[in-house]
Design a protein around this motif. Structure first.
Motif, mmCIF file in Angstrom:
data_model
loop_
_atom_site.group_PDB
_atom_site.id
_atom_site.type_symbol
_atom_site.label_atom_id
_atom_site.label_comp_id
_atom_site.label_asym_id
_atom_site.label_seq_id
_atom_site.Cartn_x
_atom_site.Cartn_y
_atom_site.Cartn_z
ATOM 1 N N TYR A 115 -7.695 1.425 7.408
ATOM 2 C CA TYR A 115 -7.926 0.665 6.271
ATOM 3 C C TYR A 115 -7.102 -0.633 6.271
ATOM 4 O O TYR A 115 -7.418 -1.811 6.132
ATOM 5 C CB TYR A 115 -8.006 1.342 5.099
ATOM 6 C CG TYR A 115 -8.263 0.423 3.841
ATOM 7 C CD1 TYR A 115 -9.478 0.465 3.045
ATOM 8 C CD2 TYR A 115 -7.278 -0.449 3.175
ATOM 9 C CE1 TYR A 115 -9.698 -0.273 2.034
ATOM 10 C CE2 TYR A 115 -7.437 -0.898 1.767
ATOM 11 C CZ TYR A 115 -8.777 -0.997 1.345
ATOM 12 O OH TYR A 115 -9.116 -1.683 0.267
ATOM 13 N N TYR A 173 0.761 -1.328 -0.199
ATOM 14 C CA TYR A 173 0.147 0.088 -0.112
ATOM 15 C C TYR A 173 0.938 1.349 0.110
ATOM 16 O O TYR A 173 1.980 1.263 0.466
ATOM 17 C CB TYR A 173 -0.953 0.158 1.125
ATOM 18 C CG TYR A 173 -1.705 -1.254 1.436
ATOM 19 C CD1 TYR A 173 -3.196 -1.146 0.826
ATOM 20 C CD2 TYR A 173 -1.508 -2.058 2.247
ATOM 21 C CE1 TYR A 173 -3.866 -2.157 1.155
ATOM 22 C CE2 TYR A 173 -2.236 -3.499 2.422
ATOM 23 C CZ TYR A 173 -3.607 -3.443 1.729
ATOM 24 O OH TYR A 173 -4.457 -4.305 1.716
ATOM 25 N N LYS A 212 -7.502 -3.135 9.370
ATOM 26 C CA LYS A 212 -8.704 -3.851 9.479
ATOM 27 C C LYS A 212 -8.481 -5.233 8.545
ATOM 28 O O LYS A 212 -9.004 -6.020 8.434
ATOM 29 C CB LYS A 212 -9.902 -3.198 8.457
ATOM 30 C CG LYS A 212 -10.602 -2.100 9.511
ATOM 31 C CD LYS A 212 -11.724 -1.464 8.788
ATOM 32 C CE LYS A 212 -12.429 -0.332 10.012
ATOM 33 N NZ LYS A 212 -13.327 0.376 9.183
ATOM 34 N N LYS A 213 -7.465 -5.175 7.571
ATOM 35 C CA LYS A 213 -6.978 -6.367 6.686
ATOM 36 C C LYS A 213 -5.910 -7.124 7.033
ATOM 37 O O LYS A 213 -5.640 -8.160 6.752
ATOM 38 C CB LYS A 213 -6.940 -5.764 5.286
ATOM 39 C CG LYS A 213 -8.255 -5.168 4.549
ATOM 40 C CD LYS A 213 -7.901 -4.695 3.352
ATOM 41 C CE LYS A 213 -9.237 -3.985 2.567
ATOM 42 N NZ LYS A 213 -9.904 -5.088 2.165
ATOM 43 N N HIS A 214 -4.737 -6.552 7.783
ATOM 44 C CA HIS A 214 -3.736 -7.131 8.123
ATOM 45 C C HIS A 214 -3.410 -6.653 9.731
ATOM 46 O O HIS A 214 -3.723 -6.014 10.142
ATOM 47 C CB HIS A 214 -2.599 -6.563 7.209
ATOM 48 C CG HIS A 214 -2.765 -6.435 5.716
ATOM 49 N ND1 HIS A 214 -2.817 -7.637 5.068
ATOM 50 C CD2 HIS A 214 -3.198 -5.459 4.984
ATOM 51 C CE1 HIS A 214 -2.998 -7.312 3.639
ATOM 52 N NE2 HIS A 214 -3.215 -6.119 3.825
#
Length: 350
Positions: A135, A118, A138-140
């Motif tokens: 963001y 990212y 929340k994913k990693h």
């Protein structure tokens, strides 16, 4: 937002504010900065390089592509050694973005490891993009995040990063960079102040997007920090040419640099320069090849200091920019850097 980078190389967590910001001339922007308006609230005009300058860029790319690749490989191996294979690269836009792409591609080519990448915004005095961080988190897992940038000048951004990550449990503020002449991180490709070719240019070598914007007139509470996409520069885009020229050397071996220990560079040399030239604001001093280039591209320079004018392989583009802009270049016994840009004080004689 739209950039010229492929989504498989980087997920760009920025809000597209194209057409919502009016670019300001370098002189007008500098005037406003020195009047107290934060630099992130304004969009700078992109420098349009001359043929002579572009020739110097390609020359620099030819000479330094192998050195850059070696720094990428060395840095990549240090990251893997420290964090293992479960990594999420988070590059600091814009200078860190191509470096993050190079690291991602190195991991895939050398180790067959596919890592997320990212790119997000961090702004001196305004902090990291909290919505982008939320963001990603929340994913990693927090422990997997590895921040990446191009180089460290006198350390303002790494200090900003270390302060900002305190609000995120298990997120490390150790910054991975290709060049660390300031000796401020253990995750570096080299401590040499060498020319990273992408530092020579702006958007045309960095995905065709601007430096990041944080202006509340266009950035809402729940938005990512912003940037502008330069569609008009698409025919001049050489972002992937840079990436591919560096990648060519990923099969070659590199030499591990032995880091000099117990050196507290940080602001020391900048403070010495401030005293020598009677500069009251330390932010007017920008040490390192990358930062000096930025001064010439985006700020109003007063003077450029170089260690040795004959080192054109490293500073040829700086000498050309200074010549184009009529800026004095002075040899100065720099200890840890090859160049240092001094910003002009528009409110008084320095």
């Amino acid at each position: 937002m739209k950039t010229s980078y492929k989504k498989q190389d980087v997920i760009v967590l920025l809000k597209d504010v194209t057409s919502k910001m009016t670019p300001l001339s370098t002189e007008e922007r500098e005037k406003r900065i020195q009047q107290g308006i934060h630099y992130s609230e304004m969009l700078p005009l992109e420098y349009s390089p001359s043929k002579e300058y572009m020739a110097l860029y390609y020359q620099a790319l030819h000479y330094h592509s192998k050195t850059t690749a070696q720094a990428v490989m060395c840095l990549g191996d240090k990251i893997l050694s420290k964090k293992g294979n479960d990594i999420v690269l988070v590059s600091l836009a814009r200078a860190g973005t191509p470096i993050g792409i190079l690291l991602k591609r190195y991991f895939e080519k050398q180790y067959h490891i596919v890592v997320p990448h990212y790119t997000i915004s961090i702004i001196r005095g305004r902090g990291i993009d909290k919505n982008a961080m939320q963001y990603i988190l929340k994913k990693h897992h927090a422990k997997t995040i590895q921040f990446v940038d191009g180089w460290i000048g006198k350390g303002a951004i790494i200090k900003e990063l270390q302060k900002e990550v305190l609000q995120y449990e298990n997120v490390s503020g150790e910054l991975a960079v290709l060049a660390d002449p300031a000796h401020m991180t253990s995750l570096y490709g080299t401590t040499e102040d060498f020319l990273i070719p992408s530092a020579c240019l702006n958007a045309v070598v960095s995905g065709l997007f601007s430096r990041t914007i944080y202006n509340k007139n266009v950035i809402g509470e729940n938005d990512f920090h912003g940037a502008v996409y330069y569609k008009e520069l698409e025919k001049q885009d050489i972002s992937y040419h840079f990436i591919e020229e560096i990648e060519k050397h990923f099969d070659e071996k590199y030499i591990i640099e032995q880091k000099i220990t117990n050196i507290e560079v940080n602001y020391k040399e900048a403070e010495e320069i401030a005293e020598k030239f009677h500069i009251k604001d330390i932010n007017f001093i920008k040490p390192g090849i990358g930062e000096t280039t930025r001064v010439l591209l985006r700020r109003v320079p007063w003077k450029i200091l170089v260690k040795n004018k004959t080192e054109k392989i490293y500073i040829g583009h700086i000498l050309e920019l200074a010549k184009e802009k009529g800026i004095t270049v002075e040899e100065y016994p720099l200890k840890y850097y090859r160049a240092c840009g001094l910003i002009k004080n528009l409110n008084a004689d320095i």
